[in-house]
Design a protein around this motif. Structure first.
Motif, PDB file in Angstrom:
ATOM      1  N   LYS A 173      -0.956 -12.448   6.782  1.00  0.00           N
ATOM      2  CA  LYS A 173      -0.620 -11.812   5.519  1.00  0.00           C
ATOM      3  C   LYS A 173      -0.522 -10.294   5.653  1.00  0.00           C
ATOM      4  CE  LYS A 173      -2.159 -15.402   2.389  1.00  0.00           C
ATOM      5  NZ  LYS A 173      -2.856 -15.698   1.118  1.00  0.00           N
ATOM      6  N   GLY A 174       0.002  -9.703   4.600  1.00  0.00           N
ATOM      7  CA  GLY A 174       0.252  -8.269   4.617  1.00  0.00           C
ATOM      8  C   GLY A 174      -0.992  -7.421   4.691  1.00  0.00           C
ATOM      9  N   ASP A 175      -2.152  -7.951   4.278  1.00  0.00           N
ATOM     10  CA  ASP A 175      -3.393  -7.167   4.336  1.00  0.00           C
ATOM     11  C   ASP A 175      -4.048  -7.208   5.710  1.00  0.00           C
ATOM     12  OD1 ASP A 175      -4.305  -9.751   4.398  1.00  0.00           O
ATOM     13  OD2 ASP A 175      -5.629  -9.578   2.666  1.00  0.00           O
ATOM     14  N   GLY A 176      -3.372  -7.818   6.696  1.00  0.00           N
ATOM     15  CA  GLY A 176      -3.894  -7.867   8.054  1.00  0.00           C
ATOM     16  C   GLY A 176      -4.692  -9.108   8.365  1.00  0.00           C
ATOM     17  N   TYR A 209      -1.389  -0.939  -2.653  1.00  0.00           N
ATOM     18  CA  TYR A 209      -0.043  -0.509  -3.048  1.00  0.00           C
ATOM     19  C   TYR A 209       0.971  -1.357  -2.289  1.00  0.00           C
ATOM     20  CZ  TYR A 209       4.231   2.251  -3.350  1.00  0.00           C
ATOM     21  OH  TYR A 209       5.530   2.638  -3.548  1.00  0.00           O
ATOM     22  N   LYS A 210       1.928  -1.954  -3.014  1.00  0.00           N
ATOM     23  CA  LYS A 210       2.960  -2.796  -2.408  1.00  0.00           C
ATOM     24  C   LYS A 210       4.330  -2.337  -2.892  1.00  0.00           C
ATOM     25  CE  LYS A 210       1.451  -6.664  -4.022  1.00  0.00           C
ATOM     26  NZ  LYS A 210       1.359  -8.108  -4.330  1.00  0.00           N
ATOM     27  N   LYS A 259       8.565  -3.421   2.309  1.00  0.00           N
ATOM     28  CA  LYS A 259       8.740  -2.240   3.135  1.00  0.00           C
ATOM     29  C   LYS A 259       7.428  -1.527   3.429  1.00  0.00           C
ATOM     30  CE  LYS A 259      13.462  -1.393   1.521  1.00  0.00           C
ATOM     31  NZ  LYS A 259      14.384  -0.423   0.874  1.00  0.00           N
ATOM     32  N   LEU A 260       6.494  -1.558   2.480  1.00  0.00           N
ATOM     33  CA  LEU A 260       5.238  -0.834   2.662  1.00  0.00           C
ATOM     34  C   LEU A 260       4.124  -1.529   1.904  1.00  0.00           C
ATOM     35  CD1 LEU A 260       3.674   1.705   3.645  1.00  0.00           C
ATOM     36  CD2 LEU A 260       4.323   2.795   1.488  1.00  0.00           C
ATOM     37  N   ILE A 261       2.993  -1.718   2.574  1.00  0.00           N
ATOM     38  CA  ILE A 261       1.800  -2.229   1.925  1.00  0.00           C
ATOM     39  C   ILE A 261       0.609  -1.414   2.422  1.00  0.00           C
ATOM     40  CG2 ILE A 261       1.518  -4.032   3.689  1.00  0.00           C
ATOM     41  CD1 ILE A 261       0.201  -5.740   1.481  1.00  0.00           C
ATOM     42  N   LEU A 262      -0.180  -0.944   1.466  1.00  0.00           N
ATOM     43  CA  LEU A 262      -1.329  -0.097   1.774  1.00  0.00           C
ATOM     44  C   LEU A 262      -2.563  -0.655   1.090  1.00  0.00           C
ATOM     45  CD1 LEU A 262      -2.686   2.578   2.778  1.00  0.00           C
ATOM     46  CD2 LEU A 262      -1.974   3.573   0.595  1.00  0.00           C
ATOM     47  N   ARG A 304     -12.478   2.041   4.332  1.00  0.00           N
ATOM     48  CA  ARG A 304     -11.600   1.040   4.948  1.00  0.00           C
ATOM     49  C   ARG A 304     -10.144   1.420   4.683  1.00  0.00           C
ATOM     50  NH1 ARG A 304     -14.997  -3.709   4.568  1.00  0.00           N
ATOM     51  NH2 ARG A 304     -17.143  -2.929   4.488  1.00  0.00           N
ATOM     52  N   LEU A 305      -9.251   1.118   5.631  1.00  0.00           N
ATOM     53  CA  LEU A 305      -7.833   1.421   5.451  1.00  0.00           C
ATOM     54  C   LEU A 305      -7.007   0.433   6.255  1.00  0.00           C
ATOM     55  CD1 LEU A 305      -5.548   3.365   4.455  1.00  0.00           C
ATOM     56  CD2 LEU A 305      -5.827   4.571   6.644  1.00  0.00           C
ATOM     57  N   HIS A 306      -5.930  -0.061   5.619  1.00  0.00           N
ATOM     58  CA  HIS A 306      -4.952  -0.890   6.327  1.00  0.00           C
ATOM     59  C   HIS A 306      -3.560  -0.527   5.821  1.00  0.00           C
ATOM     60  CE1 HIS A 306      -3.181  -4.320   8.415  1.00  0.00           C
ATOM     61  NE2 HIS A 306      -2.463  -4.525   7.314  1.00  0.00           N
ATOM     62  N   LEU A 307      -2.645  -0.251   6.746  1.00  0.00           N
ATOM     63  CA  LEU A 307      -1.282   0.163   6.393  1.00  0.00           C
ATOM     64  C   LEU A 307      -0.289  -0.649   7.211  1.00  0.00           C
ATOM     65  CD1 LEU A 307       0.764   2.202   5.074  1.00  0.00           C
ATOM     66  CD2 LEU A 307       0.428   3.613   7.135  1.00  0.00           C
ATOM     67  N   LYS A 308       0.746  -1.136   6.519  1.00  0.00           N
ATOM     68  CA  LYS A 308       1.821  -1.857   7.191  1.00  0.00           C
ATOM     69  C   LYS A 308       3.146  -1.395   6.611  1.00  0.00           C
ATOM     70  CE  LYS A 308       2.894  -6.423   8.986  1.00  0.00           C
ATOM     71  NZ  LYS A 308       2.454  -7.840   9.044  1.00  0.00           N
TER      72      LYS A 308
END
Length: 789
Positions: A122-125, A479-480, A484-487, A507-511
């Protein structure tokens, strides 16, 4: 008249077919598999070009769906269109989406089929595993939850156990394992060879290796969040089956339209029948332990009494209540037990006995409430109890010390509450705020007694009792922007009563999508852990369960602190998937006993740290029903202790430099087969160079700490399964599976240590220094059979 009647019956049958309703549960399921099931369920025929549905997947579920409903949902999630030719025949054509945003309404960005069906990223890693949809994996006849995770890059099990997961250099006790919100302190059966969680009532497993959400705390390595089913079935469903180690049963029953109960039970039958699978696992588990070494000293005819008794069991119950569309209440209960009793008596007046019982039980209640489509809350309370009870004794008339008695208890009480609010601000922004309370009470007691021949019995007692209350306040922001970008950004503040201070965890995850088929990802986090396991050396001769749970006290056992940064890329196109992650990780607060050094000079509390530098690579290719993937992990794990190895860094105890896996799976109708090759470098050990005996006993000269390595590990595993119907209406379905672990029967060396022991001969006490080697499983077949209704 007959012709009219025939036509009437056909029309009625087609009408009934068109109105037929059935249940669907698809979680990132291959479109080809969905089409096959639709054709069977509704007795229809779909004509299409196989290339049209290649590399397409759907996710939806329904308890009462019409054919038209299912087809519409598939059209929304794919680029195909169903054209009806007659009541029974359809053709599939390609459709060009008019509105680009219409295909991007998924709740999260999902990478289809991370390894095989039933596994998605998934997008959150996180990686989500769905056992019911899980494709066949090498060496497994059934979807063992924890063993399935070992196929992911960066996940290793140096001891060949299911629950002994070393995630990116972390140890098993650093993994947060939750079952319906209950913290688990023992996650394995048969001394960790089998997962303690029944996969057939598990809905999904969410797995994080980094960049975890702020709602997760108290561990510094990974998160394994296991959720059982929350659905209310329309009718009674269930299944039962067995393999060569245990049998199980589960039932899902509706009490009403708003209430349901789910129950499951598993039990080994090794106390009744010892299969070849159990015998081979026993050789692996009990090698070099006290009672096996004792039996080696005797011939079979020299043993007067022999009692070998072992079994494990687990059961779960869950009540689901959905009073309305906005509320859901669940009550979950879990109980696991392992019991061992071994004793024997030899003709030379020696008697040895070992008894051990391990419990882990828990209870949780969860209330989810939706105020509207944008705001919701969840309230949960849980209780978890771990209890380890060991007693052992030995008697030998030939030794100066004739009686040894040891008892050990380790008890953990964990109670907590959790309150979370979730606010969907708009289509691109989401905010969660929550509070957690966790109260731990841990007790450890060791009684060690001995009696010298014709002397009095002496007893030494070591015990410890600690408690801690942790208040955690956290916030998670997401943030979605389409795909293109998910934070994900979060902050967790832990207040620990035993230290009277706050510990902060950002905590931080960026895609981000940087090209049409290429994504960039990065994550960073700081974590703390107040409960961990240390090695207990007094009962080391037993060789099993010599680790105990303790609370950090800030003196001998500090709080663990982990800092991790991960950066990587993912690429997906034309059936190819490539995933690359590089990471750096530091863990402060290690002690020499938490790492389990074998040398006597290291049996004191020394503080230290570990530095991990790693790289994980996954390359996967899917061609119709054939999948193959290569995974490679490179890890450099260094320990540093001021009082060990003259303060110089040295390889960690389970530092596996290179780990390579190559897996294949193929599906043909109802037949599935999987082959996997597992190769890795050996683990480090400290070699005994010279052994000298003087008046003071043995004097052993060791090499530098962990400066030597065991030979490389090499194993080939195979699995195959076949599904078939037991009834004409397909209400009863069955599956038979077979697996072979270590097909080539390689004798892989897992661990090397050394041991001194004394024996009396002609009235003189002699000391012997012995090398102890622990080997892997030999060739181990397994067979399973299941029925589902």
């Amino acid at each position: 008249m007959k012709l009219i009647l025939t036509v009437f019956i056909i029309i009625c049958s087609l009408q009934m077919m068109s109105q037929k309703r059935t249940s669907f549960v698809y979680d990132n399921t291959a479109l080809n598999d969905v089409i096959i099931e639709l054709e069977k369920e509704f007795n229809i025929k779909l004509s299409f070009n196989s290339e049209l549905i290649e590399n397409q997947f759907v996710t939806f579920q329904s308890d009462d769906a019409l054919l038209e409903t299912a087809l519409n949902i598939i059209e929304e999630q794919t680029n195909i269109k169903f054209i009806r030719i007659s009541e029974r025949y359809y053709i599939i054509k390609h459709q060009n989406p008019i509105d680009l945003t219409a295909t991007q309404k998924l709740k999260e960005i999902v990478v289809n089929e991370y390894l095989t069906s039933g596994i998605c990223k998934k997008g959150d890693g996180s990686v989500v595993l769905s056992p019911r949809n899980l494709g066949i994996l090498p060496g497994l006849t059934e979807p063992d939850i924890l063993q399935s995770l070992q196929l992911f890059p960066g996940i290793q099990s140096p001891s060949e156990t299911a629950s002994g997961l070393y995630v990116r250099g972390g140890t098993p006790d650093q993994n947060l394992i939750l079952w319906d919100g209950i913290k688990m302190y023992n996650s394995g059966h048969f001394f960790d060879m089998i997962s303690a969680f029944n996969p057939y009532i598990t809905e999904e497993v969410k797995f994080y290796t980094g960049g975890t959400k702020a709602k997760y705390g108290s561990r510094v390595s990974s998160v394994i969040d296991i959720s059982s089913s929350n659905k209310i079935p329309q009718k009674i469903k269930g299944g039962l089956g067995f393999n060569m180690t245990h049998a199980d049963l589960y039932v899902k029953a509706p009490i009403s339209k708003k209430i349901a109960i789910i129950a499951s039970a598993r039990r080994s039958f090794s106390d009744i029948f010892k299969s070849i699978t159990f015998k081979n696992m026993s050789k692996r588990v009990f090698q070099n332990t006290k009672f096996t070494d004792g039996k080696k000293a005797y011939n079979v005819n020299d043993i007067n009494i022999l009692n070998e008794f072992f079994y494990f069991l687990d059961y779960t119950t869950k009540v689901i209540v959905k009073p309305n569309d906005n509320d859901e209440i669940t009550f979950s209960n879990l109980f696991t037990r392992n019991k061992l009793n071994n004793e024997f008596s030899g003709i030379f007046s020696q008697y040895i006995t070992d008894n051990i019982e391990i419990y882990n039980k828990g209870f949780s209640v969860l209330w989810d409430h939706n105020y509207n489509h944008t705001f919701s809350h969840a309230f949960q309370a849980y209780y978890s109890n771990f209890d380890l009870d060991y007693s052992g004794s030995s008697y030998d008339e030939n030794e100066e010390v004739t009686i040894y008695e040891t008892t050990k208890k380790n008890i953990v009480y964990d109670f907590g509450i959790f309150f979370n609010t979730n606010w969907k601000i708009n289509k691109t922004n989401e905010l969660a705020i929550g509070y957690q309370l966790s109260s731990n009470k841990i007790r450890y007691q060791l009684d060690f007694g001995n009696q010298i021949k014709n002397g009095e019995f002496k007893m030494e007692t070591f015990q410890d009792r600690d408690s801690n209350t942790n208040h955690a306040f956290y916030t998670d922001y997401q943030y979605k922007n389409s795909n293109k970008l998910i934070l994900n950004a979060g902050l967790r503040a832990n207040y620990m009563s035993s230290f009277n201070k706050f510990f902060f965890e950002p905590r931080l995850h960026l895609k981000a999508q940087i090209a049409p088929h290429l994504k960039f990802k990065t994550s960073a986090e700081i974590l703390h852990q107040e409960v961990s396991q240390i090695v207990e050396f007094e009962t080391k001769d037993f060789g099993l369960e010599n680790q105990i749970w303790v609370l950090a006290d800030g003196i001998n056992i500090p709080i663990l602190k982990s800092s991790q940064l991960t950066t990587g890329f993912s690429f997906s196109k034309d059936g190819w998937d490539i995933d690359i992650d590089g990471y750096v990780k530091r863990v402060n607060g290690l002690t020499s006993l938490t790492r389990g050094f074998d040398n006597k000079e290291n049996e004191d509390f020394f503080r230290g740290k570990s530095d991990v530098l790693g790289l994980d690579i996954l390359i996967k290719k899917k061609i119709n029903d054939y999948r193959t993937w290569l995974s490679y992990s490179c890890i450099n794990n260094k320990f540093a202790f001021n009082q060990i190895n003259e303060g110089n860094p040295f390889p960690g105890n389970f530092d596996i430099k290179h780990h390579f896996r190559w897996t294949h799976s193929y599906s043909w109708n109802n037949f599935n087969v999987s082959l996997g090759w597992n190769v890795r470098t050996g683990t480090p050990y400290t070699k005994a160079l010279h052994v000298l005996q003087d008046e003071g006993g043995l004097n052993v000269n060791y090499s530098k700490t962990n400066s030597n390595r065991l030979p490389s590990y090499n194993r080939l595993d195979l699995s195959a399964s076949y599904k078939f119907n037991l009834s004409v209406k397909e209400k009863w379905k069955a599956k038979i599976g077979v697996s072979i672990l270590n097909i080539t029967d390689n004798h892989n060396l897992l661990r090397r240590s050394y041991k001194e022991f004394n024996f009396v001969e002609e009235g003189l006490t002699n000391t012997v220094f012995q090398e102890i080697n622990r080997f892997s499983l030999g060739i181990t077949p397994n067979l399973s059979f299941r029925v589902k209704f």
